[in-house]
Scaffold this active site. Sequence first.
Site, PDB file in Angstrom:
ATOM      1  N   CYS A  49       0.810  -1.189  -0.042  1.00 30.92           N
ATOM      2  CA  CYS A  49      -0.086   0.241  -0.007  1.00 30.92           C
ATOM      3  C   CYS A  49       0.821   1.418  -0.029  1.00 30.92           C
ATOM      4  CB  CYS A  49      -0.816  -0.058   1.190  1.00 30.92           C
ATOM      5  SG  CYS A  49      -2.270  -1.299   0.997  1.00 30.92           S
ATOM      6  N   HIS A  71      -3.056   7.306   1.901  1.00 36.36           N
ATOM      7  CA  HIS A  71      -3.410   6.161   1.442  1.00 36.36           C
ATOM      8  C   HIS A  71      -4.942   5.950   2.053  1.00 36.36           C
ATOM      9  CE1 HIS A  71      -3.861   2.168   0.654  1.00 36.36           C
ATOM     10  NE2 HIS A  71      -3.774   1.688   2.025  1.00 36.36           N
ATOM     11  N   ASN A 130     -10.243   0.299  -0.413  1.00 37.03           N
ATOM     12  CA  ASN A 130      -8.441   0.469  -0.468  1.00 37.03           C
ATOM     13  C   ASN A 130      -8.090  -0.411  -1.579  1.00 37.03           C
ATOM     14  OD1 ASN A 130      -5.851  -0.064   0.197  1.00 37.03           O
ATOM     15  ND2 ASN A 130      -6.272  -0.863   2.140  1.00 37.03           N
TER      16      ASN A 130
HETATM   17  O1  UT7 Z   1      -3.932  -0.672   3.451  1.00 33.74           O
HETATM   18  C1  UT7 Z   1      -3.086  -1.316   4.260  1.00 33.74           C
HETATM   19  C2  UT7 Z   1      -3.587  -0.821   5.666  1.00 33.74           C
HETATM   20  N1  UT7 Z   1      -4.560  -1.297   6.136  1.00 33.74           N
HETATM   21  C3  UT7 Z   1      -5.061  -0.927   7.183  1.00 33.74           C
HETATM   22  O2  UT7 Z   1      -4.426   0.062   7.826  1.00 33.74           O
HETATM   23  C4  UT7 Z   1      -6.169  -1.473   7.717  1.00 33.74           C
HETATM   24  C5  UT7 Z   1      -6.162  -1.190   9.203  1.00 33.74           C
HETATM   25  N2  UT7 Z   1      -7.439  -1.916   9.978  1.00 33.74           N
HETATM   26  C6  UT7 Z   1      -8.622  -1.566  10.021  1.00 33.74           C
HETATM   27  O3  UT7 Z   1      -8.886  -0.846   8.937  1.00 33.74           O
HETATM   28  C7  UT7 Z   1      -9.562  -2.108  10.692  1.00 33.74           C
HETATM   29  O4  UT7 Z   1      -8.955  -2.664  11.893  1.00 33.74           O
HETATM   30  C8  UT7 Z   1     -10.709  -2.869  10.569  1.00 33.74           C
HETATM   31  C9  UT7 Z   1     -11.708  -2.194   9.497  1.00 33.74           C
HETATM   32  C10 UT7 Z   1     -10.162  -4.170   9.480  1.00 33.74           C
HETATM   33  C11 UT7 Z   1     -11.460  -3.615  11.405  1.00 33.74           C
HETATM   34  O5  UT7 Z   1     -12.296  -2.439  12.374  1.00 33.74           O
HETATM   35  P1  UT7 Z   1     -11.987  -2.668  13.755  1.00 33.74           P
HETATM   36  O6  UT7 Z   1     -12.718  -1.756  14.411  1.00 33.74           O
HETATM   37  O7  UT7 Z   1     -10.571  -2.724  14.299  1.00 33.74           O
HETATM   38  O8  UT7 Z   1     -12.691  -4.247  14.056  1.00 33.74           O
HETATM   39  P2  UT7 Z   1     -12.113  -5.442  14.652  1.00 33.74           P
HETATM   40  O9  UT7 Z   1     -11.252  -6.124  13.751  1.00 33.74           O
HETATM   41  O10 UT7 Z   1     -11.584  -5.087  15.908  1.00 33.74           O
HETATM   42  O11 UT7 Z   1     -13.454  -6.383  14.743  1.00 33.74           O
HETATM   43  C12 UT7 Z   1     -14.554  -5.978  15.566  1.00 33.74           C
HETATM   44  C13 UT7 Z   1     -15.718  -6.913  15.369  1.00 33.74           C
HETATM   45  C14 UT7 Z   1     -15.007  -8.671  15.601  1.00 33.74           C
HETATM   46  O12 UT7 Z   1     -16.046  -9.323  16.311  1.00 33.74           O
HETATM   47  P3  UT7 Z   1     -15.886  -9.762  17.647  1.00 33.74           P
HETATM   48  O13 UT7 Z   1     -14.636 -10.431  17.906  1.00 33.74           O
HETATM   49  O14 UT7 Z   1     -15.924  -8.161  18.465  1.00 33.74           O
HETATM   50  O15 UT7 Z   1     -17.247 -10.404  18.063  1.00 33.74           O
HETATM   51  C15 UT7 Z   1     -14.855  -8.928  14.334  1.00 33.74           C
HETATM   52  O16 UT7 Z   1     -15.274 -10.220  13.953  1.00 33.74           O
HETATM   53  O17 UT7 Z   1     -16.191  -6.991  13.986  1.00 33.74           O
HETATM   54  C16 UT7 Z   1     -16.331  -8.254  13.450  1.00 33.74           C
HETATM   55  N3  UT7 Z   1     -16.024  -8.039  12.019  1.00 33.74           N
HETATM   56  C17 UT7 Z   1     -17.107  -7.839  11.221  1.00 33.74           C
HETATM   57  N4  UT7 Z   1     -18.531  -7.656  11.528  1.00 33.74           N
HETATM   58  C18 UT7 Z   1     -19.121  -7.507  10.619  1.00 33.74           C
HETATM   59  C19 UT7 Z   1     -15.045  -7.798  11.364  1.00 33.74           C
HETATM   60  N5  UT7 Z   1     -15.221  -7.912   9.890  1.00 33.74           N
HETATM   61  C20 UT7 Z   1     -16.582  -7.758   9.975  1.00 33.74           C
HETATM   62  C21 UT7 Z   1     -17.456  -7.583   8.733  1.00 33.74           C
HETATM   63  N6  UT7 Z   1     -18.990  -7.417   9.346  1.00 33.74           N
HETATM   64  N7  UT7 Z   1     -17.046  -7.353   7.587  1.00 33.74           N
END
Ligand code: UT7
Length: 324
Positions: free
Chosen positions: A114, A251, A281
């Site tokens: 990225c 980005h 992204n």
């Molecule tokens: O381009 C390279 C750089 N990329 C990045 O920098 C990406 C960085 N990370 C992010 O953008 C975020 O961490 C995400 C968008 C990937 C995730 O957001 P988050 O607020 O960090 O969520 P999380 O990973 O802590 O997940 C929270 C909850 C989890 O459920 P539990 O364990 O709390 O029950 C996940 O399983 O959300 C759940 N979850 C979803 N729920 C519905 C994860 N993906 C989804 C989904 N729909 N698509």
Amino acid sequence: MTLRSVVIGCGRYLPDRIVPNSEFEKTLDTNDEWIRTRSGIERRHFAGDGEFTSDLAAKAANAALANAGLDADDVDAIIVATSTPDLTFPSVATMVQQKIGMTRGFGFDVQAVCAGFVFALTTANGLLLSGQAKRVMVIGAETFSRIMDWTDRATCVLFGDGAGALIFEAQTGTGKNSDRGILAADLNSDGRYKDMLYVDGGVSSTGTSGKLRMQGNALFRQAVEKLAATAETALENAGLTRDDVDWVVPHQANIRIIQGTARKLGVPMEQVIQTVQDHGNTSAASIPLAFCVGVEEGKIKPGDLCIAEAIGGGLAWGAVALRW
Ligand code: UT7
């Protein structure tokens, strides 16, 4: 005499197929509301069958050439930032040469995931300032839809396909940071973070292209910290401060990362180019796409100080201070 790498054209291309968040509700335990609130993404474009990274890149390249009023052979070099090449080799850049009818000069790819466009910009600047080339086209082009695990809701809803291209020309400047062109950069990588974002296959290991794996939450925490720091360093290297910034061109991984970085930098969101809602992204393509959108929307104008920053797999991260 000080040479500067000055932007003389830009162009972009997004595949026709637009996929709204609701599409994922059919196959995954997810919903539009989760995707919107956690990432800021509303839709993304996916390449069609038989449409490859080099096709997207060539269309962006032709748009940039038209914007600059140049023919393909007026450019000395093409650098493509991509992690999703059509083939293991040759480079996407040489395929673009062929597709746009460029019969001279040279092309090669840069892979910093990225952050690839930031690394490619810095490489182009080196070629231009050393006299190796007079005009360089820098393209970010990706088809991340091809490396998604469609059963992993935590990643497959986040990425999209697209391409953006900027053409730079070596021009004489004054040496002051009021010059147009690339003024300074800051590049970093740290392989200890490999497991945060990687693809679980490759030529030398599995013989397959593999699927993207990400520890989103851990990466999120690294991102805001590192992006704000690298942007500050690039500005400092140019002898500038956050008060000099007209536009942050980040980005586009997640609106919350973009907001967090802007807050840390002390730049209001009104001065941040945002495309994540429409593109998702697109990895190395996201910054050139954002530059093009910023120009098309009448925001980025000649003379504006832009800071482009990115982080991705590696981890690799960096920033470029560029006066448009
Ligand atoms: O381009 C390279 C750089 N990329 C990045 O920098 C990406 C960085 N990370 C992010 O953008 C975020 O961490 C995400 C968008 C990937 C995730 O957001 P988050 O607020 O960090 O969520 P999380 O990973 O802590 O997940 C929270 C909850 C989890 O459920 P539990 O364990 O709390 O029950 C996940 O399983 O959300 C759940 N979850 C979803 N729920 C519905 C994860 N993906 C989804 C989904 N729909 N698509």
